[in-house]
Design an enzyme around this catalytic site. Sequence first.
Site, mmCIF file in Angstrom:
data_model
loop_
_atom_site.group_PDB
_atom_site.id
_atom_site.type_symbol
_atom_site.label_atom_id
_atom_site.label_comp_id
_atom_site.label_asym_id
_atom_site.label_seq_id
_atom_site.Cartn_x
_atom_site.Cartn_y
_atom_site.Cartn_z
ATOM 1 N N ASP A 161 -4.896 -12.495 -26.382
ATOM 2 C CA ASP A 161 -5.062 -11.599 -25.059
ATOM 3 C C ASP A 161 -6.385 -10.889 -25.523
ATOM 4 O OD1 ASP A 161 -2.277 -12.541 -23.991
ATOM 5 O OD2 ASP A 161 -1.643 -11.509 -26.083
ATOM 6 N N HIS A 189 3.037 -9.278 -25.472
ATOM 7 C CA HIS A 189 2.247 -10.588 -25.163
ATOM 8 C C HIS A 189 3.035 -10.985 -23.713
ATOM 9 C CE1 HIS A 189 0.256 -14.326 -25.050
ATOM 10 N NE2 HIS A 189 1.605 -14.824 -25.265
HETATM 11 N N1 LIG Z 1 1.572 -16.032 -28.643
HETATM 12 C C1 LIG Z 1 0.459 -16.562 -27.767
HETATM 13 O O1 LIG Z 1 -0.506 -16.326 -27.495
HETATM 14 C C2 LIG Z 1 1.035 -17.794 -27.254
HETATM 15 C C3 LIG Z 1 0.035 -18.872 -26.747
HETATM 16 C C4 LIG Z 1 0.417 -20.052 -26.567
HETATM 17 C C5 LIG Z 1 1.714 -20.640 -26.932
HETATM 18 N N2 LIG Z 1 2.682 -20.054 -27.398
HETATM 19 C C6 LIG Z 1 4.091 -20.401 -27.710
HETATM 20 O O2 LIG Z 1 3.923 -21.179 -28.777
HETATM 21 C C7 LIG Z 1 5.007 -21.986 -28.651
HETATM 22 C C8 LIG Z 1 4.635 -23.310 -28.992
HETATM 23 O O3 LIG Z 1 3.902 -24.191 -28.070
HETATM 24 P P1 LIG Z 1 3.221 -25.437 -27.954
HETATM 25 O O4 LIG Z 1 2.316 -25.635 -26.715
HETATM 26 O O5 LIG Z 1 2.841 -25.907 -29.369
HETATM 27 O O6 LIG Z 1 4.798 -26.300 -27.646
HETATM 28 P P2 LIG Z 1 5.149 -27.873 -27.978
HETATM 29 O O7 LIG Z 1 6.317 -27.993 -27.330
HETATM 30 O O8 LIG Z 1 3.825 -28.616 -27.606
HETATM 31 O O9 LIG Z 1 5.446 -27.683 -29.619
HETATM 32 C C9 LIG Z 1 6.483 -27.029 -29.988
HETATM 33 C C10 LIG Z 1 6.856 -27.899 -31.296
HETATM 34 O O10 LIG Z 1 7.829 -26.908 -31.832
HETATM 35 C C11 LIG Z 1 8.731 -27.742 -32.482
HETATM 36 N N3 LIG Z 1 10.211 -27.161 -32.785
HETATM 37 C C12 LIG Z 1 10.952 -26.670 -31.917
HETATM 38 N N4 LIG Z 1 11.704 -25.812 -32.471
HETATM 39 C C13 LIG Z 1 11.772 -26.075 -33.745
HETATM 40 C C14 LIG Z 1 11.886 -25.400 -34.846
HETATM 41 N N5 LIG Z 1 13.512 -24.569 -34.648
HETATM 42 N N6 LIG Z 1 11.537 -25.620 -36.206
HETATM 43 C C15 LIG Z 1 10.458 -26.419 -36.325
HETATM 44 N N7 LIG Z 1 9.788 -27.003 -35.068
HETATM 45 C C16 LIG Z 1 10.338 -26.752 -34.002
HETATM 46 C C17 LIG Z 1 9.076 -28.962 -31.362
HETATM 47 O O11 LIG Z 1 9.518 -30.127 -31.837
HETATM 48 C C18 LIG Z 1 7.588 -28.987 -30.776
HETATM 49 O O12 LIG Z 1 6.981 -30.202 -31.790
HETATM 50 C C19 LIG Z 1 5.618 -21.725 -27.533
HETATM 51 O O13 LIG Z 1 6.816 -20.882 -27.466
HETATM 52 C C20 LIG Z 1 4.581 -21.309 -26.346
HETATM 53 O O14 LIG Z 1 5.289 -20.662 -25.498
HETATM 54 C C21 LIG Z 1 2.311 -18.693 -27.590
HETATM 55 O O1 LIG Z 2 1.514 -18.302 -21.205
HETATM 56 C C1 LIG Z 2 2.473 -18.817 -21.829
HETATM 57 O O2 LIG Z 2 3.577 -19.245 -21.742
HETATM 58 C C2 LIG Z 2 1.767 -19.522 -23.216
HETATM 59 C C3 LIG Z 2 0.888 -18.527 -24.094
HETATM 60 O O3 LIG Z 2 1.759 -17.323 -24.243
HETATM 61 C C4 LIG Z 2 -0.424 -17.913 -23.441
HETATM 62 O O4 LIG Z 2 -0.474 -16.792 -23.075
HETATM 63 O O5 LIG Z 2 -1.105 -18.700 -22.862
#
Ligand SMILES: NC(=O)c1ccc[n+]([C@@H]2O[C@H](COP(=O)([O-])OP(=O)(O)OC[C@H]3O[C@@H](n4cnc5c(N)ncnc54)[C@H](O)[C@@H]3O)[C@@H](O)[C@H]2O)c1
Ligand SMILES: O=C(O)C[C@H](O)C(=O)O
Length: 327
Positions: A161, A189
């Site tokens: 952000d 967030h």
């Molecule tokens: N804070 C932020 O700014 C931000 C930004 C982008 C994404 N995210 C979040 O990050 C997370 C991951 O996103 P992504 O795009 O990599 O998702 P994704 O689905 O591509 O990958 C997630 C991975 O985590 C694994 N997983 C699920 N539960 C698990 C557990 N208990 N232990 C270990 N591995 C586990 C899954 O098998 C998968 O491979 C999501 O919750 C997404 O919303 C946060």
């Molecule tokens: O928006 C989402 O769900 C993914 C991540 O938190 C983001 O801000 O891009």
Amino acid sequence: MKAPVRVAVTGAAGQIGYALLFRIASGEMLGKDQPVILQMLELPLEKAQAALKGVMMELEDCAFPLLAGMIGTSDPLVAFKDADYALLVGARPRGPGMERKDLLLENAKIFIEQGKALNQVASRDVKVLVVGNPANTNAYIAMKSAPDLPAKNFTAMLRLDHNRALSQLAAKAGVPVADIENLVVWGNHSPTMYPDYRFATAKGVSLKDKINDPDWNANVFIPTVGKRGAAIIEARGLSSAASAANAAIDHMRDWALGTNGKWVTMGVPSDGSYGIPEGIIYGVPVTCANGEYTRVRDLPIDEFSRERMDKTLAELEEERAGVAHLL
Ligand SMILES: NC(=O)c1ccc[n+]([C@@H]2O[C@H](COP(=O)([O-])OP(=O)(O)OC[C@H]3O[C@@H](n4cnc5c(N)ncnc54)[C@H](O)[C@@H]3O)[C@@H](O)[C@H]2O)c1
Ligand SMILES: O=C(O)C[C@H](O)C(=O)O
């Protein structure tokens, strides 16, 4: 050569994991002189473990000089054993039409289990970054599940952000991103976050004065930054991955190696300042030095800001109440 440090990454075979691990192994997170041992966690499912194996084969094929070892596992007690850094990425991402808090109960279980495992086996100085959504409340859950670790070691990612806000501001003010100092993103967030450029400067010039457009602030800047995650999902059909991994690298690098006095935003457990109840994981401005973050204190909070800071706080309190029965 320094002794290797242990970096645990969960969700290692996911889309963020794929954009993150290679950069950690190449030294972009902890420095080009810091060997790392990657301890990667994935679900105990055949498909996830096979994908993790593939990622590990590719890491091997990069022949990174700083990659001192690798562990791939489905057991949190193995992944977090003696971990110096833990990036908790693995969780379900949201899809179109969902809010991040819709993931709360489903993802909460993960962060309870992983908080407990960190509590049991990680280094007592482990630096934890929660990326999986809803990131602030998941960090709170992990922190509460790890009572033997210092609460300050648990942080949530607001850096994406912060970086989004930097780029929007730079474009509006016509200044290079690198010149901007003293930006903050307060709170959760989520779309209630409050990106605040009242103190921001570029080469010492106030950006608030330079932009001088309260309407743009309230009606363009704040909602654009707040809803950027949804805009990416709409455009890509998938949530942000490379920019999220980049922000995770920025967050951990700055925490470990310092910011030279520059403000960055981190979601950290509140110490009660700025009217935020103690323990709530809230985005605040910090500087980092010697492996510790320090809040930027005593910033004036005007009425417009108070209202927004309270709104994002109310959402965090609601999320906390929603998981209280699990903790
Ligand atoms: N804070 C932020 O700014 C931000 C930004 C982008 C994404 N995210 C979040 O990050 C997370 C991951 O996103 P992504 O795009 O990599 O998702 P994704 O689905 O591509 O990958 C997630 C991975 O985590 C694994 N997983 C699920 N539960 C698990 C557990 N208990 N232990 C270990 N591995 C586990 C899954 O098998 C998968 O491979 C999501 O919750 C997404 O919303 C946060
Ligand atoms: O928006 C989402 O769900 C993914 C991540 O938190 C983001 O801000 O891009």
